[in-house]
Write an enzyme that holds these catalytic residues in place. Structure first.
Site, PDB file in Angstrom:
ATOM      1  N   ASP A 289      -5.476 -13.382  -4.075  1.00 32.61           N
ATOM      2  CA  ASP A 289      -4.975 -13.302  -2.696  1.00 32.61           C
ATOM      3  C   ASP A 289      -5.230 -14.633  -2.011  1.00 32.61           C
ATOM      4  OD1 ASP A 289      -4.107 -10.741  -3.022  1.00 32.61           O
ATOM      5  OD2 ASP A 289      -5.490  -9.818  -1.588  1.00 32.61           O
TER       6      ASP A 289
ATOM      7  N   HIS B 156       0.876  -1.173   0.000  1.00 29.05           N
ATOM      8  CA  HIS B 156       0.000   0.000   0.000  1.00 29.05           C
ATOM      9  C   HIS B 156       0.913   1.222   0.000  1.00 29.05           C
ATOM     10  CE1 HIS B 156      -2.470  -2.965   2.268  1.00 29.05           C
ATOM     11  NE2 HIS B 156      -3.485  -2.388   1.671  1.00 29.05           N
TER      12      HIS B 156
ATOM     13  N   GLU C   7     -11.064  -6.045  -5.355  1.00 27.90           N
ATOM     14  CA  GLU C   7     -11.039  -7.107  -4.341  1.00 27.90           C
ATOM     15  C   GLU C   7     -12.253  -7.017  -3.434  1.00 27.90           C
ATOM     16  OE1 GLU C   7      -7.391  -7.336  -2.124  1.00 27.90           O
ATOM     17  OE2 GLU C   7      -8.319  -8.542  -0.554  1.00 27.90           O
TER      18      GLU C   7
ATOM     19  N   ASP D 284       2.349   1.794   3.364  1.00 25.97           N
ATOM     20  CA  ASP D 284       3.305   0.797   3.885  1.00 25.97           C
ATOM     21  C   ASP D 284       4.724   1.235   3.542  1.00 25.97           C
ATOM     22  OD1 ASP D 284       1.069  -0.807   4.382  1.00 25.97           O
ATOM     23  OD2 ASP D 284       1.381  -2.057   2.603  1.00 25.97           O
TER      24      ASP D 284
ATOM     25  N   GLU E 156     -10.051 -13.119  -2.932  1.00 26.25           N
ATOM     26  CA  GLU E 156      -9.276 -13.605  -1.770  1.00 26.25           C
ATOM     27  C   GLU E 156     -10.021 -14.742  -1.089  1.00 26.25           C
ATOM     28  OE1 GLU E 156      -7.292 -10.870   0.904  1.00 26.25           O
ATOM     29  OE2 GLU E 156      -8.091 -11.961   2.629  1.00 26.25           O
TER      30      GLU E 156
ATOM     31  N   LYS F 207     -14.875  -7.954  -0.406  1.00 27.33           N
ATOM     32  CA  LYS F 207     -14.844  -8.505   0.964  1.00 27.33           C
ATOM     33  C   LYS F 207     -16.184  -8.151   1.592  1.00 27.33           C
ATOM     34  CE  LYS F 207     -12.029  -8.294   5.181  1.00 27.33           C
ATOM     35  NZ  LYS F 207     -10.804  -7.709   5.775  1.00 27.33           N
TER      36      LYS F 207
ATOM     37  N   HIS G 263     -12.122 -13.913   2.001  1.00 28.47           N
ATOM     38  CA  HIS G 263     -13.267 -13.021   1.831  1.00 28.47           C
ATOM     39  C   HIS G 263     -14.502 -13.779   1.348  1.00 28.47           C
ATOM     40  CE1 HIS G 263     -10.332  -9.384   1.440  1.00 28.47           C
ATOM     41  NE2 HIS G 263     -10.194 -10.059   2.564  1.00 28.47           N
TER      42      HIS G 263
ATOM     43  N   MET H 282       2.516  -5.731  -7.886  1.00 30.40           N
ATOM     44  CA  MET H 282       1.222  -5.122  -7.554  1.00 30.40           C
ATOM     45  C   MET H 282       1.387  -4.043  -6.499  1.00 30.40           C
ATOM     46  SD  MET H 282      -1.134  -5.365  -4.815  1.00 30.40           S
ATOM     47  CE  MET H 282      -1.813  -6.868  -4.113  1.00 30.40           C
TER      48      MET H 282
ATOM     49  N   ASP I  82     -11.821 -12.202  10.802  1.00 34.61           N
ATOM     50  CA  ASP I  82     -10.881 -12.159   9.668  1.00 34.61           C
ATOM     51  C   ASP I  82      -9.555 -12.808  10.080  1.00 34.61           C
ATOM     52  OD1 ASP I  82      -9.727 -11.467   7.278  1.00 34.61           O
ATOM     53  OD2 ASP I  82      -9.501  -9.348   7.756  1.00 34.61           O
TER      54      ASP I  82
ATOM     55  N   ASP J   2      -1.809 -13.159   0.921  1.00 37.45           N
ATOM     56  CA  ASP J   2      -2.298 -12.036   1.741  1.00 37.45           C
ATOM     57  C   ASP J   2      -2.726 -12.599   3.091  1.00 37.45           C
ATOM     58  OD1 ASP J   2      -3.097  -9.674   2.704  1.00 37.45           O
ATOM     59  OD2 ASP J   2      -4.822  -9.412   1.383  1.00 37.45           O
TER      60      ASP J   2
ATOM     61  N   ASP K  33      -6.981 -14.546   8.116  1.00 41.98           N
ATOM     62  CA  ASP K  33      -5.749 -14.373   7.314  1.00 41.98           C
ATOM     63  C   ASP K  33      -4.683 -15.417   7.633  1.00 41.98           C
ATOM     64  OD1 ASP K  33      -6.634 -12.234   5.785  1.00 41.98           O
ATOM     65  OD2 ASP K  33      -5.815 -10.715   7.127  1.00 41.98           O
TER      66      ASP K  33
HETATM   67  C1  GLT Z   1      -6.284  -5.792   4.153  1.00 34.91           C
HETATM   68  C2  GLT Z   1      -7.365  -6.615   3.496  1.00 34.91           C
HETATM   69  C3  GLT Z   1      -6.759  -7.361   2.404  1.00 34.91           C
HETATM   70  C4  GLT Z   1      -6.435  -6.479   1.243  1.00 34.91           C
HETATM   71  C5  GLT Z   1      -5.294  -5.624   1.524  1.00 34.91           C
HETATM   72  C6  GLT Z   1      -5.106  -4.695   0.361  1.00 34.91           C
HETATM   73  S1  GLT Z   1      -5.318  -4.875   3.062  1.00 34.91           S
HETATM   74  O1  GLT Z   1      -5.417  -6.621   4.859  1.00 34.91           O
HETATM   75  O2  GLT Z   1      -7.993  -7.506   4.434  1.00 34.91           O
HETATM   76  O3  GLT Z   1      -7.502  -8.446   2.018  1.00 34.91           O
HETATM   77  O4  GLT Z   1      -6.031  -7.266   0.156  1.00 34.91           O
HETATM   78  O5  GLT Z   1      -5.654  -3.448   0.542  1.00 34.91           O
HETATM   79 MN    MN Z   2      -6.492  -9.257   0.252  1.00 33.04          MN
HETATM   80 MN    MN Z   3      -8.264 -10.020   3.655  1.00 35.37          MN
END
Ligand code: GLT
Ligand code: MN
Ligand code: MN
Length: 388
Positions: free
Chosen positions: A246, A55, A182, A58, A218, A184, A221, A89, A256, A288, A258
């Site tokens: 992702d 980002h 993306e 970042d 992702e 979510k 998501h 990216m 969430d 991700d 991850d």
């Molecule tokens: C954040 C989100 C991710 C996105 C990122 C990109 S930031 O962590 O949950 O899934 O891909 O903005």
């Molecule tokens: Mn993501």
């Molecule tokens: Mn995410």
């Protein structure tokens, strides 16, 4: 013995925010000290990654002056050239700053919407300067807690206007850059607009330059919404819109998470890897995800290595699946076709319709046919469990 060493060809990438995650969560403070972008590039090179994504914030803090930005970018590029890592990216942080508490492109405040465009144009410049060819838009806070506050169709129009504006900006600059949206569904706000891959696919078709815009699905998501991620990815692929992906893991119905790729839903991860490899997806495999909060930086490296290793193990399992005689014999039986209806492929004609309408079907026989899916699934499980 298969080789599970990551190679540049595998296109394994990580965001600065993934291995750079310090373990802060809504209930607790950071557990790892913050590493600089340069240190993170070296960490990723150590574990064998191909690329690094970021980002804007970042890499260049939101408070940085132009001369501070120049030094940061110079040092970052030096780290890239020292390690051979690339930046496939980049993306914009449109969710962290309090200015974006009611969303960015869909905020009710025109000043916030303008600031979001301004910030994104600068972030696009930064991404392109570092080599990015894909630009991700995760909506972040594009949503609501109460629908009294915002008309969802106004929000959709604002989001469309913003993307149309930014597509024109990219064309105007002559950048070789595509957008990947993306979705979510419900975090960090109660309800997020365009919450699934399917919703985003429909939305893209309404843009002025749909050819510039695709998807960045992702795992976590779609799982949050209780959906089948493989099916979402296949829909994006079928539409020619799988620009980026992702990878992580996530149990249904949880916060969430991850998690490390393939760490929870192994079977789903297998079908996903098999799909990506079978169709020849050639984009980044971006992890991700982040390490458990229990870890130090050795644990972060174990996490990153684990993501890539599991992907490669599943890729090898996919190869075995495709070469397994018993599995393939079952598939041949399942997909048997004596050619009677091959005239139906290749589209409609009045003659075909007439011929089909006049055909008599043995409906009972169709329903009576047993399908060996239990056997096939058990063989898949045995293959995954390593006993085949
Ligand atoms: C954040 C989100 C991710 C996105 C990122 C990109 S930031 O962590 O949950 O899934 O891909 O903005
Ligand atoms: Mn993501
Ligand atoms: Mn995410």
């Amino acid at each position: 013995m298969a080789d599970y060493t990551p190679k540049p060809d595998h296109k394994f990438t990580f965001g600065l925010w993934t291995v750079g995650n310090t373990g802060r969560d809504p209930f607790g403070d950071p557990v790892r000290h913050k590493l600089s972008p340069v240190e993170l590039v070296h960490l990723l090179a150590d574990v064998g990654a191909y690329g690094v994504n970021f980002h804007d914030d970042d890499l260049v803090p939101i408070t940085a002056t132009p001369s501070e930005r120049a030094v940061i970018v110079r040092d970052f590029k030096q780290a890239l050239s020292d390690t051979g890592l690339v930046v496939p990216m980049a993306t914009t942080n449109l969710f962290g700053d309090p200015a974006f508490k009611d969303g960015a492109f869909t905020s009710n405040d025109p000043k916030v919407r303008a600031y979001a465009l301004h910030k994104t144009m600068h972030a696009i410049d930064l991404g392109v300067e570092c080599g990015a060819k894909i630009y991700v838009f995760w909506g972040g806070r594009e949503g609501t807690e109460t629908d009294s506050s915002k008309n969802p169709s106004d929000a959709g129009k604002r989001f469309r206007d913003a993307l149309n504006f930014l597509c024109e900006y990219v064309r105007d600059q002559g950048y070789d850059l595509k957008f990947a949206l993306e979705p979510k569904p419900n975090e960090p706000r109660s309800d997020i607009y365009l919450p699934t891959v399917g919703a985003m696919l429909g939305f893209i078709a309404t843009l002025d330059h749909p050819e510039m815009v695709g998807l960045n699905p992702e795992v976590a998501h779609e799982h949050m919404a209780g959906l089948n991620f493989l099916h979402a990815v296949a829909a994006a692929w079928d539409a020619g819109k799988l620009f980026h992906i992702d990878l992580n893991d996530q149990m249904f119905g949880r916060y969430d998470q991850d998690f490390r790729f393939g760490s929870v839903m192994v079977k789903q991860a297998f079908y996903l890897v098999k799909f990506l490899e079978d169709v020849g997806y050639s984009g980044s495999r971006h992890f991700d995800a982040h390490a458990y909060r229990t870890e130090d930086y050795d644990g972060v490296k174990a996490f990153a290595r684990g993501c890539m290793r599991t992907y490669l193990i599943l890729k090898e399992k996919a190869r075995q699946f495709n070469e397994d005689k018993e599995i393939q014999a079952l598939l041949t039986e399942i997909l048997a076709d004596d050619g009677t209806y091959s005239y139906l492929s290749g589209g409609y004609s009045a003659d075909k319709a007439k011929q089909l309408k006049n055909t008599t079907f043995d409906r009972v026989a169709l329903g009576a046919r047993g399908l060996p899916y239990e056997q096939l699934d058990q063989l898949t499980i045995e293959l995954l469990l390593g006993v085949r």
